[in-house]
Design a protein around this motif. Structure first.
Motif, PDB file in Angstrom:
ATOM      1  N   MET A   1     -40.190 -56.112 -13.648  1.00  0.00           N
ATOM      2  CA  MET A   1     -41.199 -56.645 -12.727  1.00  0.00           C
ATOM      3  C   MET A   1     -40.901 -56.236 -11.294  1.00  0.00           C
ATOM      4  O   MET A   1     -39.756 -56.275 -10.875  1.00  0.00           O
ATOM      5  CB  MET A   1     -41.164 -58.186 -12.782  1.00  0.00           C
ATOM      6  CG  MET A   1     -42.227 -58.769 -13.655  1.00  0.00           C
ATOM      7  SD  MET A   1     -42.150 -60.570 -13.668  1.00  0.00           S
ATOM      8  CE  MET A   1     -40.831 -60.879 -14.828  1.00  0.00           C
ATOM      9  N   ASP A   3     -40.889 -57.130  -7.413  1.00  0.00           N
ATOM     10  CA  ASP A   3     -40.606 -58.425  -6.788  1.00  0.00           C
ATOM     11  C   ASP A   3     -41.868 -58.966  -6.112  1.00  0.00           C
ATOM     12  O   ASP A   3     -42.742 -58.202  -5.703  1.00  0.00           O
ATOM     13  CB  ASP A   3     -39.480 -58.277  -5.762  1.00  0.00           C
ATOM     14  CG  ASP A   3     -38.861 -59.627  -5.432  1.00  0.00           C
ATOM     15  OD1 ASP A   3     -39.147 -60.609  -6.151  1.00  0.00           O
ATOM     16  OD2 ASP A   3     -38.104 -59.704  -4.455  1.00  0.00           O
ATOM     17  N   PHE A   4     -41.949 -60.257  -6.047  1.00  0.00           N
ATOM     18  CA  PHE A   4     -43.073 -60.919  -5.363  1.00  0.00           C
ATOM     19  C   PHE A   4     -42.589 -62.290  -4.941  1.00  0.00           C
ATOM     20  O   PHE A   4     -41.547 -62.773  -5.389  1.00  0.00           O
ATOM     21  CB  PHE A   4     -44.289 -61.042  -6.289  1.00  0.00           C
ATOM     22  CG  PHE A   4     -43.963 -61.642  -7.627  1.00  0.00           C
ATOM     23  CD1 PHE A   4     -43.816 -63.022  -7.777  1.00  0.00           C
ATOM     24  CD2 PHE A   4     -43.765 -60.835  -8.744  1.00  0.00           C
ATOM     25  CE1 PHE A   4     -43.484 -63.572  -9.003  1.00  0.00           C
ATOM     26  CE2 PHE A   4     -43.425 -61.386  -9.972  1.00  0.00           C
ATOM     27  CZ  PHE A   4     -43.292 -62.759 -10.101  1.00  0.00           C
ATOM     28  N   LEU A   6     -43.348 -66.268  -5.110  1.00  0.00           N
ATOM     29  CA  LEU A   6     -44.112 -67.196  -5.939  1.00  0.00           C
ATOM     30  C   LEU A   6     -44.276 -68.514  -5.185  1.00  0.00           C
ATOM     31  O   LEU A   6     -43.296 -69.074  -4.713  1.00  0.00           O
ATOM     32  CB  LEU A   6     -43.398 -67.426  -7.274  1.00  0.00           C
ATOM     33  CG  LEU A   6     -44.231 -68.135  -8.349  1.00  0.00           C
ATOM     34  CD1 LEU A   6     -43.857 -67.624  -9.733  1.00  0.00           C
ATOM     35  CD2 LEU A   6     -44.066 -69.633  -8.330  1.00  0.00           C
ATOM     36  N   LEU A  27     -51.884 -67.291 -10.541  1.00  0.00           N
ATOM     37  CA  LEU A  27     -51.151 -67.336 -11.817  1.00  0.00           C
ATOM     38  C   LEU A  27     -51.466 -68.666 -12.478  1.00  0.00           C
ATOM     39  O   LEU A  27     -51.232 -69.717 -11.902  1.00  0.00           O
ATOM     40  CB  LEU A  27     -49.641 -67.251 -11.548  1.00  0.00           C
ATOM     41  CG  LEU A  27     -48.715 -67.596 -12.727  1.00  0.00           C
ATOM     42  CD1 LEU A  27     -48.748 -66.506 -13.783  1.00  0.00           C
ATOM     43  CD2 LEU A  27     -47.275 -67.803 -12.239  1.00  0.00           C
ATOM     44  N   GLY A  30     -49.919 -67.832 -17.453  1.00  0.00           N
ATOM     45  CA  GLY A  30     -49.083 -66.634 -17.416  1.00  0.00           C
ATOM     46  C   GLY A  30     -48.875 -65.949 -18.749  1.00  0.00           C
ATOM     47  O   GLY A  30     -48.097 -65.005 -18.831  1.00  0.00           O
ATOM     48  N   ILE A  34     -47.844 -62.588 -17.186  1.00  0.00           N
ATOM     49  CA  ILE A  34     -46.401 -62.309 -17.106  1.00  0.00           C
ATOM     50  C   ILE A  34     -46.043 -61.058 -17.916  1.00  0.00           C
ATOM     51  O   ILE A  34     -45.345 -60.175 -17.406  1.00  0.00           O
ATOM     52  CB  ILE A  34     -45.565 -63.556 -17.487  1.00  0.00           C
ATOM     53  CG1 ILE A  34     -45.798 -64.655 -16.432  1.00  0.00           C
ATOM     54  CG2 ILE A  34     -44.076 -63.210 -17.573  1.00  0.00           C
ATOM     55  CD1 ILE A  34     -45.116 -65.984 -16.722  1.00  0.00           C
ATOM     56  N   PRO A  35     -46.529 -60.904 -19.164  1.00  0.00           N
ATOM     57  CA  PRO A  35     -46.285 -59.627 -19.856  1.00  0.00           C
ATOM     58  C   PRO A  35     -46.831 -58.421 -19.085  1.00  0.00           C
ATOM     59  O   PRO A  35     -46.219 -57.352 -19.085  1.00  0.00           O
ATOM     60  CB  PRO A  35     -47.014 -59.798 -21.197  1.00  0.00           C
ATOM     61  CG  PRO A  35     -47.002 -61.279 -21.433  1.00  0.00           C
ATOM     62  CD  PRO A  35     -47.144 -61.905 -20.061  1.00  0.00           C
ATOM     63  N   LEU A  37     -47.066 -58.155 -15.811  1.00  0.00           N
ATOM     64  CA  LEU A  37     -46.137 -57.916 -14.705  1.00  0.00           C
ATOM     65  C   LEU A  37     -44.872 -57.222 -15.204  1.00  0.00           C
ATOM     66  O   LEU A  37     -44.327 -56.329 -14.552  1.00  0.00           O
ATOM     67  CB  LEU A  37     -45.766 -59.238 -14.030  1.00  0.00           C
ATOM     68  CG  LEU A  37     -46.877 -59.927 -13.231  1.00  0.00           C
ATOM     69  CD1 LEU A  37     -46.488 -61.374 -12.930  1.00  0.00           C
ATOM     70  CD2 LEU A  37     -47.153 -59.178 -11.935  1.00  0.00           C
ATOM     71  N   LYS A  38     -44.400 -57.638 -16.391  1.00  0.00           N
ATOM     72  CA  LYS A  38     -43.189 -57.024 -16.934  1.00  0.00           C
ATOM     73  C   LYS A  38     -43.389 -55.532 -17.177  1.00  0.00           C
ATOM     74  O   LYS A  38     -42.451 -54.750 -17.065  1.00  0.00           O
ATOM     75  CB  LYS A  38     -42.800 -57.690 -18.262  1.00  0.00           C
ATOM     76  CG  LYS A  38     -42.196 -59.078 -18.102  1.00  0.00           C
ATOM     77  CD  LYS A  38     -41.852 -59.640 -19.475  1.00  0.00           C
ATOM     78  CE  LYS A  38     -41.268 -61.031 -19.370  1.00  0.00           C
ATOM     79  NZ  LYS A  38     -40.930 -61.580 -20.699  1.00  0.00           N
ATOM     80  N   LEU A  47     -47.659 -64.446  -5.809  1.00  0.00           N
ATOM     81  CA  LEU A  47     -48.298 -65.085  -6.961  1.00  0.00           C
ATOM     82  C   LEU A  47     -48.493 -66.548  -6.606  1.00  0.00           C
ATOM     83  O   LEU A  47     -47.533 -67.238  -6.251  1.00  0.00           O
ATOM     84  CB  LEU A  47     -47.427 -64.997  -8.206  1.00  0.00           C
ATOM     85  CG  LEU A  47     -47.577 -63.814  -9.138  1.00  0.00           C
ATOM     86  CD1 LEU A  47     -46.840 -64.111 -10.439  1.00  0.00           C
ATOM     87  CD2 LEU A  47     -49.026 -63.499  -9.432  1.00  0.00           C
TER      88      LEU A  47
END
Lengths: 262, 161
Positions: A1, A3-4, A6, A27, A30, A34-35, A37-38, A47
């Motif tokens: 991922m 970086d961000f 949250l 978000l 997720g 989330i998948p 973003l991964k 987010l």
């Protein structure tokens, strides 16, 4: 991922303010984001988690319909609509698996508009309404193709209104690895009209099978669809099934849903 | 980086984490609770299943920051007070509900939640509930037996699938 930052606002107003930051993204549960973003398919700077916002959660009954907050999980919908709207409860209770249902939300699913998501079929069949922070959008206008909706920048799904039919049923032919529907059909019977929403099948995303709606409007039996088939034009063809196969499944799943809803 | 606090297995823990830190990374790398496994890292396999505020979730598909202030239970919190295996864990041992053991923490966490929701599940209900927990060794046969036994039910011959 990548970086961000949250953030977890406690109110809708704080969330909307946070979403004004450049490249900010909401978000919800997720379970899709989330998948994504991964896989580095998205690169938000901020987010904005909506899961701490109490006002986005919960189910209330209002005038022949259910009003469901956008942050309500599939698990909660499955449990709390079992008596009031069994067709929707069954649909929500078959999404993903129990752990996924405890995180994933109806608002997140509708904002993402995966062409194989389950809720859009129910929204189309019942003539539901998507409620955002700015306006209300009829399901027919909201879904605009694969992963495409009428939502504008900085607009989030705060809830939905789903008319409760006299009877309904959702039939999903599962793609066994993902458990997403290869084809899913939601049939909703109201006084004087029938809705048929089809997901998973079309390159244009969820749609109403109007020919079947008309036939079922005068004769709500599987036999009313006996000689009816859906054309394969515009249906999805991939390694899981051809367009012809999906078209065939639409008619089969619709008949099964009618039989189960009668 | 932000400071995140959560109650894990009854004890309060605080540690710094990035926004993108997953709950499972926080548990394993910050709190050194390595019983929660990362199998697929794509929310399919369920090896990372933990309970957050009483609900089973996949810790690989939730950010640690979203569990800030939450009550979390992991496999390390499942044994009896004296350290002996609890009923579910003991049933997995008695009925050989594991071979390599990699999926077992998630299996136990999911099975525990199932019996809370449905104390006497049928074989089919167990299979349905475990849809999100994948085991590559056992064929599920003995896992189903273990859960039936833990629920205090007779174990009919469970057909392998």
């Amino acid at each position: 991922m990548y970086d961000f930052e949250l953030t977890r606002p406690g109110t809708l107003d704080e969330a909307l303010a946070a979403l004004r930051a450049e490249d900010a993204q909401p978000l919800s549960g997720g379970q899709t984001l989330i998948p994504t973003l991964k896989q580095r398919l998205a690169m938000p700077s901020v987010l904005v988690s909506l899961t701490g916002i109490e006002e986005l959660r919960g189910i209330t009954r209002e005038d022949g319909a259910l009003r469901i907050g956008g942050g309500t999980t599939h698990g909660q919908i499955a449990r709390e609509t079992a008596d009031s709207f069994p067709g929707l409860s069954h649909l929500a209770g078959k999404i993903g698996d129990p752990a996924v249902r405890n995180r994933g939300t109806i608002g997140g699913s509708l904002a993402n508009n995966d062409p194989s998501a389950c809720y859009p079929a129910a929204m189309m069949a019942t003539g539901g309404t998507v409620i955002t922070n700015n306006r209300e959008i009829a399901a027919d206008d909201y879904f605009q193709g694969m992963f495409t909706t009428a939502l504008e920048e900085d607009e989030i799904v705060t809830g939905v209104r789903i008319p409760v039919p006299q009877s309904s049923n959702y039939q999903k032919f599962e793609q066994p690895a993902s458990r997403f529907p290869l084809v899913g059909v939601f049939v909703a019977r109201f006084d004087g009209r029938v809705g048929v929403g089809v997901t998973g099948a079309s390159e244009g995303g969820v749609f109403r099978w109007r020919e079947a709606e008309e036939a079922l409007g005068s004769d709500f039996t599987p036999e009313a669809l006996k000689d009816m088939s859906h054309p394969a034009d515009g249906m999805i063809s991939d390694l899981h099934g051809t367009a012809e196969y999906r078209a065939h499944l639409i008619a089969v799943m619709t008949r099964r849903a009618v039989a189960a809803a009668t | 980086m932000a400071m995140i606090s959560m109650t894990v297995n009854g004890k309060t823990h605080s540690a710094e984490a990035e926004g993108r830190t997953l709950l499972v990374e926080f548990l394993r790398e910050k709190l050194h609770l390595t019983g929660t496994h990362v199998g697929c890292d794509t929310s399919q396999c369920g090896a990372c299943t933990v309970h957050v505020n009483g609900q089973n979730v996949k810790a690989c598909t939730m950010f640690a920051a979203e569990a800030d202030g939450a009550e979390v239970t992991t496999i390390e919190g499942m044994a009896n007070g004296d350290g002996s295996l609890n009923v579910m864990q003991q049933a997995f041992q008695d009925h050989h509900g594991l071979q390599c053991g990699f999926c077992t923490p998630g299996m136990v966490m999911s099975a525990t939640k199932l019996l809370e929701e449905n104390p006497k599940p049928s074989e089919q209900e167990i299979r349905d509930y475990l849809q999100g927990n994948i085991c590559r060794c056992t064929g599920y046969h003995n896992i189903i037996k273990a859960i039936l036994a833990a629920s205090g039910q007779d174990m009919p011959a469970v057909a392998a699938e």
